[in-house]
Design an enzyme around this catalytic site. Structure first.
Site, PDB file in Angstrom:
ATOM      1  N   LYS A 233     -10.151   8.086   1.503  1.00  0.00           N
ATOM      2  CA  LYS A 233      -9.928   6.765   1.575  1.00  0.00           C
ATOM      3  C   LYS A 233     -11.645   5.948   1.982  1.00  0.00           C
ATOM      4  O   LYS A 233     -12.600   5.422   1.740  1.00  0.00           O
ATOM      5  CB  LYS A 233      -9.122   5.476   2.145  1.00  0.00           C
ATOM      6  CG  LYS A 233      -7.720   5.687   1.474  1.00  0.00           C
ATOM      7  CD  LYS A 233      -7.033   4.585   1.907  1.00  0.00           C
ATOM      8  CE  LYS A 233      -5.893   3.738   1.903  1.00  0.00           C
ATOM      9  NZ  LYS A 233      -4.764   5.123   1.768  1.00  0.00           N
TER      10      LYS A 233
ATOM     11  N   CYS B  47       0.685  -0.942   0.512  1.00  0.00           N
ATOM     12  CA  CYS B  47      -0.100  -0.092   0.028  1.00  0.00           C
ATOM     13  C   CYS B  47       0.461   1.135  -0.084  1.00  0.00           C
ATOM     14  O   CYS B  47       0.603   2.131  -0.056  1.00  0.00           O
ATOM     15  CB  CYS B  47      -0.674   0.065   0.727  1.00  0.00           C
ATOM     16  SG  CYS B  47      -1.516  -1.455   1.027  1.00  0.00           S
TER      17      CYS B  47
ATOM     18  N   PHE C 247       1.513  -3.803   3.729  1.00  0.00           N
ATOM     19  CA  PHE C 247       1.827  -4.711   4.294  1.00  0.00           C
ATOM     20  C   PHE C 247       3.313  -5.247   4.403  1.00  0.00           C
ATOM     21  O   PHE C 247       4.525  -4.840   3.300  1.00  0.00           O
ATOM     22  CB  PHE C 247       0.788  -6.036   3.577  1.00  0.00           C
ATOM     23  CG  PHE C 247      -0.016  -5.843   4.032  1.00  0.00           C
ATOM     24  CD1 PHE C 247      -0.668  -5.177   4.824  1.00  0.00           C
ATOM     25  CD2 PHE C 247      -1.073  -7.025   3.347  1.00  0.00           C
ATOM     26  CE1 PHE C 247      -2.038  -4.963   5.432  1.00  0.00           C
ATOM     27  CE2 PHE C 247      -2.710  -7.109   3.371  1.00  0.00           C
ATOM     28  CZ  PHE C 247      -3.465  -6.223   4.314  1.00  0.00           C
TER      29      PHE C 247
ATOM     30  N   HIS D 203      -9.146   2.021  -0.419  1.00  0.00           N
ATOM     31  CA  HIS D 203      -8.248   2.106  -0.589  1.00  0.00           C
ATOM     32  C   HIS D 203      -8.047   0.826  -2.314  1.00  0.00           C
ATOM     33  O   HIS D 203      -8.382   0.097  -2.258  1.00  0.00           O
ATOM     34  CB  HIS D 203      -8.129  -0.321  -0.052  1.00  0.00           C
ATOM     35  CG  HIS D 203      -6.474   0.367   0.503  1.00  0.00           C
ATOM     36  ND1 HIS D 203      -5.547   0.831   0.092  1.00  0.00           N
ATOM     37  CD2 HIS D 203      -5.483  -0.086   1.704  1.00  0.00           C
ATOM     38  CE1 HIS D 203      -4.470   1.132   0.090  1.00  0.00           C
ATOM     39  NE2 HIS D 203      -4.505   0.521   1.703  1.00  0.00           N
TER      40      HIS D 203
ATOM     41  N   HIS E  99      -3.130   7.524   6.016  1.00  0.00           N
ATOM     42  CA  HIS E  99      -3.805   6.477   5.790  1.00  0.00           C
ATOM     43  C   HIS E  99      -4.796   5.905   5.428  1.00  0.00           C
ATOM     44  O   HIS E  99      -5.441   4.757   5.012  1.00  0.00           O
ATOM     45  CB  HIS E  99      -2.132   5.150   5.524  1.00  0.00           C
ATOM     46  CG  HIS E  99      -2.175   4.132   5.420  1.00  0.00           C
ATOM     47  ND1 HIS E  99      -2.351   3.878   3.383  1.00  0.00           N
ATOM     48  CD2 HIS E  99      -2.439   2.503   5.678  1.00  0.00           C
ATOM     49  CE1 HIS E  99      -2.115   2.652   2.808  1.00  0.00           C
ATOM     50  NE2 HIS E  99      -2.295   1.783   4.185  1.00  0.00           N
TER      51      HIS E  99
ATOM     52  N   GLU F 216      -1.534   4.607  13.534  1.00  0.00           N
ATOM     53  CA  GLU F 216      -1.332   5.501  12.915  1.00  0.00           C
ATOM     54  C   GLU F 216      -1.408   7.124  13.103  1.00  0.00           C
ATOM     55  O   GLU F 216      -0.618   7.824  13.446  1.00  0.00           O
ATOM     56  CB  GLU F 216      -2.098   5.906  11.459  1.00  0.00           C
ATOM     57  CG  GLU F 216      -1.673   6.434  10.599  1.00  0.00           C
ATOM     58  CD  GLU F 216      -2.370   7.000   9.445  1.00  0.00           C
ATOM     59  OE1 GLU F 216      -2.086   7.424   8.187  1.00  0.00           O
ATOM     60  OE2 GLU F 216      -3.517   5.899   8.776  1.00  0.00           O
TER      61      GLU F 216
END
Length: 411
Positions: free
Chosen positions: A335, A163, A399, A340, A302, A313
């Site tokens: 998002k 991502c 990830f 996403h 994010h 976050e």
């Protein structure tokens, strides 16, 4: 080593909320979501029923038929976004091809092609598998084909950091120009992973929302959040060394003034509970940007809407800025409207950060009606606000523990 200034002179997008920068930005400002029912395949056996699909897209508007047939959908999106960005910048024909680079990310690559060709293999045998399977599938092919299309003979390198792919691609392009290895770059990210195998994989690792109401599915920083909504699309930025952009009279949207890139080195999917990797990436970007505590700061988070991400976050932002400064910052998650976009998310959100600086508007985090007590910063719930920030950050967390942060200023 040189330390040249790097500016943005062109932008392009293909997204679930609009197939140009202008249309995407208008949707964001007005809180229009691109989330709806999955239409690409039958979801009767799936728990996850929603996605954020690109709409009204015809690759033939952007590509020759032969190129279209020999490339995956993620490349189609990259071509469209890049064609818009190149036209916006007016750069074509002004750069020595050997000084024109491509840094373009994709987290997954041609998974739709892989899925279709695997079905052929099982149903009809190996002789029916396309000879173009490999070049259609591999995640470097957007970078390679963009270099061919626009005659870029400098480096053509993909970033494949889940991502964070789009953000890392931009950051590495900035470093190439800053330190004299290139004069200009096509950069960004693209993804098209909404397929049966892609959705099944994310669903079964319990990463996806299984809500059936589009207004209760992508819920960054909300106590009801239970996973992200898979999206798709592409976003491209044209970067140039400042003096050459100024001399050719290019419109300059802003300057990339900071980049942080770290790894948690903790877990294949989960963020580190101490948020140290995210904190350090934010700190690196702020340090390069010369951030001062009295400056107004916007952060495009994010903000995936997964329980762990949003909590960690928030902690990373607080640790990097300090509690008081974190509470002064204005934050939002795109998002909540786009879902996403995976490897394209960071590039799209970088454009959002730049537009926020340019327009003096902070786009909202829609559907944030029940704030999580652990996520207690100002996430701009529900509606946009007029607010002129001095510095904008875009945060991406992938990830594998990949953390990437970009910082932007107006010129």
């Amino acid at each position: 080593m040189e330390n040249r200034r790097v500016v943005i002179t062109g932008m392009g997008t293909v997204s679930p909320i609009g197939n140009t920068v202008e249309k995407s930005w208008d949707s964001l400002v007005n809180g229009r979501s691109g989330i709806g029912k999955i239409t690409y395949f039958d979801t009767s056996l799936f728990k996850a029923k929603l996605d954020a699909e690109v709409k009204d897209f015809n690759p033939r508007d952007w590509m020759e038929k032969q190129d279209m047939l020999r490339s995956d959908k993620y490349v189609h999106y990259a071509f469209a976004a890049t064609t818009e960005a190149i036209a916006d910048s007016g750069i074509e024909g002004t750069v020595d091809p050997e000084r024109f680079a491509v840094y373009y990310g994709s987290g997954i690559g041609g998974i739709c092609t892989f899925s279709a060709e695997m079905r052929k293999l099982i149903d009809r045998g190996p002789g029916r598998v396309s000879p173009f399977l490999i070049p259609m599938m591999i995640p470097n092919m957007a970078a390679g084909m963009l270099a061919i299309r626009f005659g870029c003979r400098n480096a053509a390198i993909p970033a494949v950091t889940a991502c964070a792919s789009g953000t890392n691609a931009i950051g590495e392009a900035v470093r190439a120009i800053r330190h004299g290895y290139a004069d200009a770059a096509i950069t960004g990210g693209s993804e098209a992973a909404i397929s049966e195998i892609g959705v099944a994989g994310f669903q079964n690792m319990q990463a996806l929302s299984v809500a059936e109401d589009p207004e209760a599915a992508s819920l960054p920083f909300d106590r009801r959040r239970a996973g992200f909504v898979i999206g798709e699309g592409a976003a491209t930025l044209i970067l140039e060394e400042y003096e050459r952009a100024r001399k050719r009279g290019a419109h300059i949207y802003g300057e990339v003034v900071g980049y942080g890139s770290t790894c948690d080195a903790y877990h294949i999917t989960a963020p580190s509970p101490d948020s140290d990797g995210g904190k350090r990436a934010i700190e690196e970007a702020l340090r390069e940007a010369g951030w001062k505590e009295d400056e107004k700061l916007y952060i495009n988070a994010h903000g995936t809407g997964t329980p762990m991400n949003d909590r960690c976050e928030t902690k990373a932002i607080k640790r990097a800025l300090g509690e008081e400064n974190a509470r002064k910052a204005m934050i939002s998650s795109s998002k909540s409207m786009t879902g996403h976009m995976l490897g394209a998310a960071g590039a799209f959100e970088a454009i959002v950060a730049v537009k926020t600086l340019e327009c003096g508007i902070v786009t909202p985090t829609i559907n944030l009606t029940e704030p999580d007590p652990d996520c207690d910063l100002d996430y701009t719930p529900l509606t946009a606000r007029s607010w002129q920030s001095d510095l904008a950050l875009s945060i991406s967390l992938g990830f594998g523990g990949h953390n990437a942060v970009l910082a932007f200023r107006r010129i």
